[in-house]
Scaffold this motif. Sequence first.
Motif, PDB file in Angstrom:
ATOM      1  N   THR A 174     -17.580   4.240 -30.421  1.00 16.75           N
ATOM      2  CA  THR A 174     -17.673   5.177 -31.142  1.00 16.75           C
ATOM      3  C   THR A 174     -16.146   5.764 -31.302  1.00 16.75           C
ATOM      4  N   THR A 175     -15.388   5.403 -30.531  1.00 20.96           N
ATOM      5  CA  THR A 175     -13.931   5.934 -30.605  1.00 20.96           C
ATOM      6  C   THR A 175     -13.064   4.643 -30.505  1.00 20.96           C
ATOM      7  N   ASN A 176     -11.733   4.703 -31.437  1.00 23.69           N
ATOM      8  CA  ASN A 176     -10.972   3.821 -31.395  1.00 23.69           C
ATOM      9  C   ASN A 176     -10.421   3.365 -29.910  1.00 23.69           C
ATOM     10  N   GLU A 177     -10.049   4.701 -29.134  1.00 27.61           N
ATOM     11  CA  GLU A 177      -9.446   4.238 -27.779  1.00 27.61           C
ATOM     12  C   GLU A 177     -10.634   3.944 -26.772  1.00 27.61           C
ATOM     13  N   ASP A 178     -11.848   4.222 -26.880  1.00 31.77           N
ATOM     14  CA  ASP A 178     -12.904   3.422 -26.119  1.00 31.77           C
ATOM     15  C   ASP A 178     -12.802   2.229 -26.322  1.00 31.77           C
ATOM     16  N   MET A 179     -12.852   1.637 -27.685  1.00 30.68           N
ATOM     17  CA  MET A 179     -12.765   0.111 -28.017  1.00 30.68           C
ATOM     18  C   MET A 179     -11.692  -0.516 -27.230  1.00 30.68           C
ATOM     19  N   MET A 180     -10.586   0.043 -27.434  1.00 33.14           N
ATOM     20  CA  MET A 180      -9.400  -0.503 -26.822  1.00 33.14           C
ATOM     21  C   MET A 180      -9.603  -0.584 -25.205  1.00 33.14           C
ATOM     22  N   VAL A 181     -10.043   0.365 -24.577  1.00 29.93           N
ATOM     23  CA  VAL A 181     -10.210   0.144 -22.986  1.00 29.93           C
ATOM     24  C   VAL A 181     -11.162  -0.984 -22.871  1.00 29.93           C
ATOM     25  N   GLN A 182     -12.184  -1.084 -23.567  1.00 31.01           N
ATOM     26  CA  GLN A 182     -13.274  -2.019 -23.174  1.00 31.01           C
ATOM     27  C   GLN A 182     -12.520  -3.517 -23.468  1.00 31.01           C
ATOM     28  N   VAL A 183     -11.997  -3.781 -24.472  1.00 41.37           N
ATOM     29  CA  VAL A 183     -11.341  -4.930 -25.052  1.00 41.37           C
ATOM     30  C   VAL A 183     -10.303  -5.297 -23.948  1.00 41.37           C
ATOM     31  N   ASP A 184      -9.663  -4.220 -23.474  1.00 40.93           N
ATOM     32  CA  ASP A 184      -8.476  -4.510 -22.628  1.00 40.93           C
ATOM     33  C   ASP A 184      -9.029  -4.720 -20.934  1.00 40.93           C
ATOM     34  N   ALA A 185     -10.270  -4.345 -21.059  1.00 42.07           N
ATOM     35  CA  ALA A 185     -10.982  -4.529 -19.633  1.00 42.07           C
ATOM     36  C   ALA A 185     -11.603  -5.914 -19.237  1.00 42.07           C
ATOM     37  N   ASN A 186     -12.223  -6.572 -20.626  1.00 44.24           N
ATOM     38  CA  ASN A 186     -12.942  -7.715 -20.522  1.00 44.24           C
ATOM     39  C   ASN A 186     -12.247  -8.518 -21.506  1.00 44.24           C
ATOM     40  N   PRO A 187     -11.193  -9.191 -20.940  1.00 44.80           N
ATOM     41  CA  PRO A 187     -10.303 -10.225 -21.879  1.00 44.80           C
ATOM     42  C   PRO A 187     -11.358 -11.519 -22.149  1.00 44.80           C
ATOM     43  N   GLY A 188     -11.239 -11.928 -23.629  1.00 44.79           N
ATOM     44  CA  GLY A 188     -12.038 -12.753 -23.896  1.00 44.79           C
ATOM     45  C   GLY A 188     -13.458 -12.790 -24.292  1.00 44.79           C
TER      46      GLY A 188
END
Lengths: 345, 328
Positions: free
Chosen positions: A56-70
């Motif tokens: 739902t938010t850009n920031e949320d997406m970035m955190v998720q991508v950062d926390a689950n590499p690959g």
Amino acid sequence: MKKFLSLVLLVMLLIPAFAQAEGTVTVFNWQDYIDESVIEDFEKETGIKVNYVRFTTNEDMMVQVDANPGHFDLCFPSEYIVERMISQDMLSEINYDHIPNAKYILENLQNSTYDPGNAHSVPYMWGTVGILYNTKLVSDPVDSWGILWNPKYMKNVFMLDSYRDSMGVSLKSLGYSMNSENILELEMAKEKLLEQKRIGTLKAYQVDETKDKMVSGEAALAVMWSGDALYAMDLNEDLAYAVPNEGSNVWVDCMVIPKNAKNKENAEKFIDFLCRPDIAQRNCEYIWYSSPNSGAIALMGEDYISNPAINPSEETLARCEFFRDIKEPYRSIYVTLFEEVKSAK
Amino acid sequence: MMDLQLPAWATWVMLAGLAVFLAMMILFIRRNHGMKRSLFASPYALWMAIFTILPCILIGYYALTDASGKFTLDNFRHFWDSNYAKNQLYATMGEAAAPFIKRGTVNVDTLIYSLWMAFLCTVICLVIGYPAALFMADRQMKLGATLVVLFIIPMWMNFLLRTIAWMSLLEDQGLINRVLRFLGFEGVQLMYNSGAVLLGMVYNFLPFMVFPIYNSLNKMDPKLHEAAQDLGCNNWKTLYKVTMPLSLPGVISGITMVFMPSVTTFFLPRILGGGNTMMFGDLIESKFLTEGNWNVGSALSLIMMILIMISLGILRKADPEGEGGSMI
């Protein structure tokens, strides 16, 4: 019992292995931002299984991508987040040999300031920031940001409760860039917003409530994103939308492939599929934002092309700019100045 | 992104603090009630430790450190001068920036505004609430019990929904204005100002004033009234000399329970005030969520907590038996 348990554990260990096997792609998109039948068609045509996840938010997406590499193969960030992700080395370069349909992307969106040469990102949807107004309450032509300061419209202007957008509008009305990092310009933009409060045209700083309030005729003018404006115009035919002559902000939501994505080629196949004119048309008609796809625009016909809210003229676009990712310390200057505006009584 | 990693020593300090707190808690309970009963309190003690004490320690930690975790008092300077960081930057920019260096009063002004609004809200609640409680507690009034129920029913609904319902009443195109216009009057702007925020606060916090007063009045022995009247008091004098002094603990409890949530109000100003009337709670929220500056946000929270503690202390002075304040 122990055997059963270990069997369960074994199966649980294998599930992710299956899921990551060839023939899948994990897509991370905004909530409600695709015609979902498109996903089924992609699975049918290619045999690739789509793992579709929403944010739902850009920031949320970035955190998720950062926390689950690959984990994610394809994401849909806004343009200034693309810039931030590139600077943090989170994205891999896109191989355009796998995306022949990229040729349909509009020229003005092909060489972007946030991602030179679009090496890391392919535009998905785009739109503008402009003025949504009620033709019954506004008699003057809406062609300049200055109308938001016109004392004729006392307590009749909704501004966006977002420091980038409101400072941006103020900067643009003064003839400066929305990405200004010049403190004189920023201080003047703040003064201009304070002046709006003093004159008394400002009704409220808000975000989510604005579109429904405009539908019910609560105010004459509102700063609005083109997508939301179209939603409101569909519900109340007195509403119209204009991008002022001084220019405005153009935003783009992009498709990007994170570093270490396990199914990069499948992600590129998915991008190519979404760039196919008939598919891009379906998505565009579902979401109501502007399509970056010249093939889709040709398919959608006159109604779409002649609607200035969805399809602004080239001159208008030439005066618009993308948001750049404002870096510290300027970001906190924007915030401090906007806080001063909002707290002024 | 905000880096949440704490240095190892901070974690140990917090764990040690927790252990000391738990030990004190158990010792205290043991001394007062014996060992067995203390076991019953341990789930609550643990709950308190994790969700009250630990966050307080964290707020203190963030308020006294900078982004890199070093000790600093800058966050409190930031409270006094909301332009603190900006001014420091401008100071390095030479003459062009010099005229713009001045103290920012956003934080202090917003705090004063919040205290003033909370004060007004408390006074209005008291003025409306005391007679209502008197009426509800009067045993000769049959309607009293009904009124109690009427006060409780709106509380079954969520605070947010009630506030949004107010919005659709007060809007320029809302119900009240449409009725006014239907009757031939001119519409008035009821929303997007401090008045609307105050109305929302009074509406939401009024029950917290009424019920403690109602309770203390209800507990009163009706024979005291008779005695006062036997001794020659008229109705007004009975109210002034007997009922009011005896209901004081309820009044103090009510004031506490209205004032505290009023000072920390947030979200209401955004919905009813149209984002024009920022209160201290909104400011703290924006420090954390918009700006991502947890350190200054924590300093502001700490200042707010200290102010509330001071006001609690003053109230406790006025109510030494702790009948009212002990509810919190």
